[in-house]
Write a protein that holds these residues in place. Structure first.
Motif, PDB file in Angstrom:
ATOM      1  N   ARG A 102      -2.621 -33.340-137.601  1.00 37.34           N
ATOM      2  CA  ARG A 102      -3.618 -34.655-137.461  1.00 37.34           C
ATOM      3  C   ARG A 102      -3.751 -34.809-135.820  1.00 37.34           C
ATOM      4  O   ARG A 102      -4.724 -35.388-135.674  1.00 37.34           O
ATOM      5  CB  ARG A 102      -2.689 -35.668-138.099  1.00 37.34           C
ATOM      6  CG  ARG A 102      -3.409 -37.402-137.961  1.00 37.34           C
ATOM      7  CD  ARG A 102      -2.496 -38.059-138.784  1.00 37.34           C
ATOM      8  NE  ARG A 102      -2.903 -39.639-138.655  1.00 37.34           N
ATOM      9  CZ  ARG A 102      -3.852 -39.893-139.403  1.00 37.34           C
ATOM     10  NH1 ARG A 102      -4.733 -39.160-140.325  1.00 37.34           N
ATOM     11  NH2 ARG A 102      -4.371 -41.290-139.386  1.00 37.34           N
ATOM     12  N   GLY A 103      -2.738 -34.326-135.028  1.00 37.20           N
ATOM     13  CA  GLY A 103      -2.980 -34.452-133.688  1.00 37.20           C
ATOM     14  C   GLY A 103      -3.997 -33.248-133.136  1.00 37.20           C
ATOM     15  O   GLY A 103      -4.095 -33.185-132.042  1.00 37.20           O
ATOM     16  N   GLY A 104      -4.376 -32.325-133.937  1.00 37.56           N
ATOM     17  CA  GLY A 104      -4.963 -31.093-133.780  1.00 37.56           C
ATOM     18  C   GLY A 104      -4.266 -30.271-133.001  1.00 37.56           C
ATOM     19  O   GLY A 104      -4.846 -29.355-132.409  1.00 37.56           O
ATOM     20  N   HIS A 105      -3.106 -30.345-133.247  1.00 36.32           N
ATOM     21  CA  HIS A 105      -2.196 -29.279-132.740  1.00 36.32           C
ATOM     22  C   HIS A 105      -1.660 -28.043-133.468  1.00 36.32           C
ATOM     23  O   HIS A 105      -0.701 -27.401-133.260  1.00 36.32           O
ATOM     24  CB  HIS A 105      -0.746 -29.986-131.966  1.00 36.32           C
ATOM     25  CG  HIS A 105      -1.301 -30.731-130.643  1.00 36.32           C
ATOM     26  ND1 HIS A 105      -1.620 -30.221-129.638  1.00 36.32           N
ATOM     27  CD2 HIS A 105      -1.600 -32.156-130.606  1.00 36.32           C
ATOM     28  CE1 HIS A 105      -2.100 -31.247-128.628  1.00 36.32           C
ATOM     29  NE2 HIS A 105      -2.032 -32.100-129.227  1.00 36.32           N
ATOM     30  N   LEU A 106      -2.280 -28.000-134.671  1.00 38.16           N
ATOM     31  CA  LEU A 106      -1.869 -26.769-135.602  1.00 38.16           C
ATOM     32  C   LEU A 106      -2.912 -25.726-135.322  1.00 38.16           C
ATOM     33  O   LEU A 106      -4.070 -25.758-135.678  1.00 38.16           O
ATOM     34  CB  LEU A 106      -1.934 -27.318-136.903  1.00 38.16           C
ATOM     35  CG  LEU A 106      -1.645 -26.183-137.930  1.00 38.16           C
ATOM     36  CD1 LEU A 106      -0.090 -25.244-137.763  1.00 38.16           C
ATOM     37  CD2 LEU A 106      -1.696 -26.663-139.546  1.00 38.16           C
ATOM     38  N   LEU A 107      -2.518 -24.590-134.479  1.00 44.94           N
ATOM     39  CA  LEU A 107      -3.472 -23.777-134.111  1.00 44.94           C
ATOM     40  C   LEU A 107      -3.494 -22.607-135.424  1.00 44.94           C
ATOM     41  O   LEU A 107      -2.469 -22.299-136.195  1.00 44.94           O
ATOM     42  CB  LEU A 107      -3.100 -22.785-132.928  1.00 44.94           C
ATOM     43  CG  LEU A 107      -3.673 -23.443-131.593  1.00 44.94           C
ATOM     44  CD1 LEU A 107      -2.859 -24.556-131.220  1.00 44.94           C
ATOM     45  CD2 LEU A 107      -3.484 -22.127-130.468  1.00 44.94           C
ATOM     46  N   SER A 108      -4.592 -21.965-135.559  1.00 48.01           N
ATOM     47  CA  SER A 108      -4.887 -21.380-136.714  1.00 48.01           C
ATOM     48  C   SER A 108      -4.437 -19.768-136.608  1.00 48.01           C
ATOM     49  O   SER A 108      -3.897 -19.329-137.485  1.00 48.01           O
ATOM     50  CB  SER A 108      -6.553 -21.209-137.109  1.00 48.01           C
ATOM     51  OG  SER A 108      -7.188 -20.922-136.085  1.00 48.01           O
ATOM     52  N   LYS A 109      -4.367 -19.462-135.452  1.00 47.87           N
ATOM     53  CA  LYS A 109      -3.895 -18.129-135.029  1.00 47.87           C
ATOM     54  C   LYS A 109      -2.510 -18.100-134.186  1.00 47.87           C
ATOM     55  O   LYS A 109      -2.446 -17.701-133.199  1.00 47.87           O
ATOM     56  CB  LYS A 109      -4.981 -17.516-134.129  1.00 47.87           C
ATOM     57  CG  LYS A 109      -6.513 -17.426-134.766  1.00 47.87           C
ATOM     58  CD  LYS A 109      -7.273 -16.603-134.035  1.00 47.87           C
ATOM     59  CE  LYS A 109      -8.777 -16.477-134.684  1.00 47.87           C
ATOM     60  NZ  LYS A 109      -9.548 -15.837-134.003  1.00 47.87           N
ATOM     61  N   GLY A 110      -1.656 -18.523-135.095  1.00 45.59           N
ATOM     62  CA  GLY A 110      -0.492 -18.820-134.853  1.00 45.59           C
ATOM     63  C   GLY A 110       0.282 -17.495-134.093  1.00 45.59           C
ATOM     64  O   GLY A 110       1.310 -17.828-133.392  1.00 45.59           O
ATOM     65  N   ARG A 111      -0.159 -16.373-134.297  1.00 43.33           N
ATOM     66  CA  ARG A 111       0.646 -15.164-133.963  1.00 43.33           C
ATOM     67  C   ARG A 111       0.636 -15.177-132.493  1.00 43.33           C
ATOM     68  O   ARG A 111       1.320 -14.533-131.917  1.00 43.33           O
ATOM     69  CB  ARG A 111       0.051 -13.991-134.610  1.00 43.33           C
ATOM     70  CG  ARG A 111      -1.314 -13.823-134.125  1.00 43.33           C
ATOM     71  CD  ARG A 111      -2.018 -12.295-134.677  1.00 43.33           C
ATOM     72  NE  ARG A 111      -3.230 -12.314-135.354  1.00 43.33           N
ATOM     73  CZ  ARG A 111      -3.652 -11.350-135.911  1.00 43.33           C
ATOM     74  NH1 ARG A 111      -3.560 -10.065-135.441  1.00 43.33           N
ATOM     75  NH2 ARG A 111      -4.886 -11.643-136.627  1.00 43.33           N
ATOM     76  N   TYR A 112      -0.580 -15.681-131.970  1.00 44.74           N
ATOM     77  CA  TYR A 112      -0.576 -15.691-130.362  1.00 44.74           C
ATOM     78  C   TYR A 112       0.298 -16.634-129.685  1.00 44.74           C
ATOM     79  O   TYR A 112       0.518 -16.444-128.459  1.00 44.74           O
ATOM     80  CB  TYR A 112      -2.034 -15.672-130.022  1.00 44.74           C
ATOM     81  CG  TYR A 112      -3.026 -14.666-130.668  1.00 44.74           C
ATOM     82  CD1 TYR A 112      -2.998 -13.428-130.105  1.00 44.74           C
ATOM     83  CD2 TYR A 112      -3.654 -15.227-131.525  1.00 44.74           C
ATOM     84  CE1 TYR A 112      -3.692 -12.409-130.813  1.00 44.74           C
ATOM     85  CE2 TYR A 112      -4.638 -14.048-132.260  1.00 44.74           C
ATOM     86  CZ  TYR A 112      -4.498 -12.936-131.729  1.00 44.74           C
ATOM     87  OH  TYR A 112      -5.342 -11.810-132.506  1.00 44.74           O
ATOM     88  N   LEU A 113       0.646 -17.504-130.505  1.00 42.07           N
ATOM     89  CA  LEU A 113       1.750 -18.331-129.834  1.00 42.07           C
ATOM     90  C   LEU A 113       2.988 -17.850-129.977  1.00 42.07           C
ATOM     91  O   LEU A 113       4.080 -17.593-129.016  1.00 42.07           O
ATOM     92  CB  LEU A 113       1.775 -19.604-130.148  1.00 42.07           C
ATOM     93  CG  LEU A 113       0.441 -20.615-130.183  1.00 42.07           C
ATOM     94  CD1 LEU A 113       0.577 -22.007-130.817  1.00 42.07           C
ATOM     95  CD2 LEU A 113      -0.073 -20.537-128.766  1.00 42.07           C
ATOM     96  N   ALA A 114       3.367 -17.403-131.313  1.00 45.09           N
ATOM     97  CA  ALA A 114       4.540 -16.825-131.654  1.00 45.09           C
ATOM     98  C   ALA A 114       4.891 -15.616-130.721  1.00 45.09           C
ATOM     99  O   ALA A 114       6.035 -15.269-130.123  1.00 45.09           O
ATOM    100  CB  ALA A 114       4.778 -16.276-133.031  1.00 45.09           C
ATOM    101  N   ALA A 115       4.033 -14.676-130.449  1.00 47.58           N
ATOM    102  CA  ALA A 115       4.062 -13.477-129.890  1.00 47.58           C
ATOM    103  C   ALA A 115       4.606 -13.946-128.431  1.00 47.58           C
ATOM    104  O   ALA A 115       5.433 -12.973-127.659  1.00 47.58           O
ATOM    105  CB  ALA A 115       2.946 -12.825-129.729  1.00 47.58           C
ATOM    106  N   GLN A 116       4.165 -14.622-127.818  1.00 40.72           N
ATOM    107  CA  GLN A 116       4.478 -15.061-126.393  1.00 40.72           C
ATOM    108  C   GLN A 116       5.882 -15.539-126.470  1.00 40.72           C
ATOM    109  O   GLN A 116       6.767 -15.176-125.424  1.00 40.72           O
ATOM    110  CB  GLN A 116       3.735 -16.118-125.615  1.00 40.72           C
ATOM    111  CG  GLN A 116       2.038 -15.563-125.502  1.00 40.72           C
ATOM    112  CD  GLN A 116       1.273 -16.879-124.918  1.00 40.72           C
ATOM    113  OE1 GLN A 116       1.565 -17.420-123.853  1.00 40.72           O
ATOM    114  NE2 GLN A 116       0.073 -17.353-125.522  1.00 40.72           N
ATOM    115  N   MET A 117       6.008 -16.407-127.215  1.00 38.82           N
ATOM    116  CA  MET A 117       7.645 -17.005-127.393  1.00 38.82           C
ATOM    117  C   MET A 117       8.549 -16.046-127.669  1.00 38.82           C
ATOM    118  O   MET A 117       9.761 -16.156-126.897  1.00 38.82           O
ATOM    119  CB  MET A 117       7.820 -18.180-128.372  1.00 38.82           C
ATOM    120  CG  MET A 117       9.033 -18.949-128.510  1.00 38.82           C
ATOM    121  SD  MET A 117       9.292 -19.963-127.054  1.00 38.82           S
ATOM    122  CE  MET A 117       8.606 -21.226-127.008  1.00 38.82           C
TER     123      MET A 117
END
Lengths: 339, 339, 339, 339
Positions: A230-245
């Motif tokens: 609802r806050g617009g903070h769910l990214l569709s391409k989660g892999r690019y956040l996950a890969a960095q972390m």
């Protein structure tokens, strides 16, 4: 000699490499990809918290405000340190995501929250229908003053919160630096001390814009997910956040980068002290607040140094210096030579 | 044969290369870096709108909801198509960012908003103190049904909005595909037609999570910036968003990628038609809604195809197929062979 | 001997009589009735403000919060006195009606806001995108400490607000008592001093639950009306609010009732001083804060007195006494005899 | 011949008398007075619900919106009839008090909600993270069309809600008229049928502006109280609300007044039918929707009749007539003579 903020630095090569590796083939969207599942496991492991629920977002403000929205009702008070990022630097994001909670400020020395002041402030807050109700406690570690809460200090603060039945949020935008500074385990600095939800910062430690929100108590995790979407903070391409972390969590990089930043700050602090420059706060992590004579700031900038100005006594100038994984010994040496 | 969504694809190599190039040295934070300034100029140029104000965010939901929050007061109505993403797929983000506006649904054929229905719906909406007030119109192009609004159709919708004094938002999560489909210029599909604010999608066209919000009328741009920060959507390391968007804007990639996706969809549509498979909507961009006989979905999935199910008449199964820059001719051919 | 609050008293007979007179025949609803129009005119006349827009609500919290919602954006700061009703006693209503603004506390002696502290606090508030923006100033007169701002003091505060371009709200829950205390005209204490919006209290001065919100600048009046309806504060049978307020405005009752209440407080203060009882604040209107020896509170209550406890130094007890139109000389005398 | 609304009528003498009786001496504030406690007991008794929690507010919009805010989260959907007051006539108050929930419209004949349509609408609503979640069901009785839900019909609707685990709110602005129309007990029309929270209207049945919110399940009552205060809806002088509601509950007045209003509507309906005037909906309570030939409205108004216009087929005019406790037989007869 760029000391404005740890978010001014580039990202380590390992982060770029991880993005390239993640860029293979098609994946499910919205956090259902394999890398997201993997980073969630990895963080649960790092925090020795097998039940924890982990979600990624792109900014510290989002992490903090979404966490506080989940912990504190609209008619609640969030007790936080006077200089806390959530109180001062987020343009009212906590008020927005909580739908109007009140941030009640708690004093304490050197940017820290004092358990005594926390207890007194909560106790003094009204409980009638006419008052905002006690909602949550938000601690910051590393603090905005660059100081650190030890595991024991964190536990003391959480104990106060528990005495009043309040959940505890920890703003850990520089949590890795706090771990590096204290030598405590991630678990000791969080849930073992009594923290319920952690904003675990990756951005200031070298990522492009990745933070994890970790719920040690999973009860409110579904609500958090709805708030995130609802806050617009769910990214569709989660892999690019996950890969960095994941890149940060591998090979102790999370700790190495933070320790390097802390070390560069210590070196700066030592050098400045040797030049007779006072520091407003003890240097415990990767932030320094030197106070030098009037005119010094312009001279430093003319020589290529970048930093923020801070208030100072008459005849002096204040500054904030922040080091990062990318700060080099030669930069530090060059900067110190300017005094 | 991955047709679930255009956000399931990897990013083109040019995007990774741009990130690597952007990763040099230190930069100012929060959108004050050179790449962000450059991408703002580049988009103003592409849209022939030298006064436009451009800001980047990471999700389409954020772009839409922040834009609508800026255009529509809490007591306002947003008129949008019945199946619009803002109405159906954002968990109430527009309601959150507007502080409680009402989304009033407007019908229309094939996922499009009909100017007549828009006019009738606005006219029928009350204007007394007891009613939610008319706030804004939100159009979607490419629509959720995969159809496209031409520049002339967009202008007709905007003219209705103008007759009632309402600002117009365009959800352009697949705007590049709409340009590719219509052959109209970006300006013709937006401000020349009467659009005030555009959510310009990069993510579904190949970026990791980058959208631009473009205010053709800069009057409300400062408010937007405050809303973005307060919403946790101001990234400190703006360069990594800007670099991706710049990579897409260079060398006509934005149009090439979209045209490729549209072409693959057309090829699929042609092939399915040749097999006697009906399509629920005309295929004008990169989305198809085939209706095939019962049992077909399982057969396709067993052969490795991925897609979403959709409602269908008895004895049939519905599906949604989405193509992207990464869809290949051989994938399409392999898929069609399964019929 | 009932001194808990001015809202504990019954209403004067004139109020009941006015309700009975208003109860004739049918009227249009929602504030379109003749009595509502009449009271709006009457208040414009009293305030020498022919352009003012006047609306009635039933509670002071609604008046204040609706006014602040109209003046201050969600990302704004409302600067108010540390003990202000809006900050302490409204369960976050201002935060609710502003959609999340921040109340920033300004110190000052004896419950008053100090112009110097106001200027310093506003000046110290950040103005970057990261900070809550300066939104509005809210003054209280009579203050929560029972002290009064003169017209000149009010003008000084408004001048500070004007220097920063901020609108000024005045919480006048006990505004009639302030007029009675200062001898200034209603205009002098409000718009002539620079106040933009007044919460004009009727309830604490003798009505059942009627407050007027007066916009001296009518620019935002329509928005206020929408906010009032949306807040559930537009009563259908407006005549019963209007009749009460008219009864108070006729025959100088508004001033007589307030002057009587102030006079009874002065008499109490004089009597207590004669008994050697200290008062925490100067008694300027109808509220007293005596500090008496330990054990006295129980004795007073045993004798039938009612009042609220307040903090006090060791060995002492604090209390708050509030007088009203209904407080009698004999009550005061009986109370004083208990010392 | 004033038929605009039941809120245009004066209040019965018993209400004024009760206010006068209540106006004795001092009382505790904010709902802690004896009359408030008494009316809470009286309503619990009337509804045969000894555990119910009862609170008074001044408007139906406040009652509904506060109740829905308590039942439905910000990311929830409230399922209500297409013409429901909460959806159409409250300027978005439910959206405001829920912090942005979505009102999802359910069709049904004659202003009623159909259980089949309710079930289909809920079932069709998405449940993924991308969708607004199912939140609550809101029924209206008497409906906006002047029709009535029987106890059995109410139970059918509540059963659908229960199948999906949703709480049920009943907007009973004209609940007394529904009891009078159905002959069912208050309990049978509410909690025995499955209603969780009732907005029990007093205003349209003869009070100055008093509604009760009745929580049959007390679990969320404390939250409701905080929301009421925060919404500015906690009156300090509770006795004047309680006294009115008590006057209505005594001597079967609540039912007598409503039955009288219903009877006058039936008489109007009968008379109009005899004149060949069609009615849009069955007349089951105190509202009629006649459709008469063009020109008739002006003739009626010239003769002193007051009513609202409604849409009508070509060559006709539509109207809404509402009767009240104050409507007289002679008024009805005089009105009918105008045809």
């Amino acid at each position: 000699m760029w000391f404005t903020s740890d978010n001014a630095a580039p990202v380590p090569p390992a982060v770029l490499a991880a993005l390239a590796r993640a860029n293979e083939g098609f994946t499910p969207g919205y956090g259902a990809d394999a890398l997201t599942l993997q980073v969630q496991d990895r963080l649960r492991h790092l925090f020795e918290a097998p039940e924890a629920v982990v979600h990624l977002v792109t900014t510290g403000t989002a992490a903090n405000a979404l966490a506080l929205g989940t912990l504190c009702p609209p008619w609640g008070a969030v007790f936080c340190q006077t200089e806390a990022h959530v109180a001062v630097d987020e343009c009212g994001a906590p008020e927005f995501f909580t739908h109007g909670a009140k941030l009640v400020l708690v004093d304490g020395p050197q940017g820290r929250m004092s358990p005594e002041a926390l207890r007194a402030t909560i106790a003094a807050s009204g409980q009638s229908l006419h008052n905002v109700q006690r909602g949550a406690v938000s601690i910051t570690n590393v603090t905005e003053a660059g100081t650190v809460h030890s595991a024991a200090e964190t536990a003391l603060l959480c104990a106060v919160a528990r005495d009043f039945g309040l959940p505890v949020h920890l703003d850990g935008a520089r949590f890795c630096n706090a771990v590096a500074a204290t030598g405590a385990t991630p678990a000791a600095l969080t849930w073992r001390a009594g923290v319920d939800v952690l904003s675990f910062g990756g951005t200031k430690n070298g990522l492009m814009g990745v933070e994890a929100v970790i719920f040690f108590d999973p009860a409110k995790a579904r609500e958090f997910e709805l708030r995130r979407k609802r806050g617009g903070h769910l990214l569709s391409k989660g892999r690019y956040l996950a890969a960095q972390m994941l890149a940060m969590l591998e090979d102790h990089r999370w700790l190495d980068w933070a320790a390097h930043a802390n070390g560069m700050a210590a070196r700066l602090a030592h050098g400045l002290a040797a030049k007779g420059i006072a520091l407003r706060h003890p240097v415990e992590a990767n932030i320094l607040f030197p106070i030098w004579p009037e005119g010094q700031s312009a001279r430093l900038r003319a020589a290529g140094a970048a930093f923020y100005d801070m208030p100072a006594p008459a005849g002096h100038e204040g500054a904030r210096l922040v080091t990062s994984w990318a700060t080099t010994e030669s930069e530090v040496a060059a900067f110190l030579k300017l005094f």
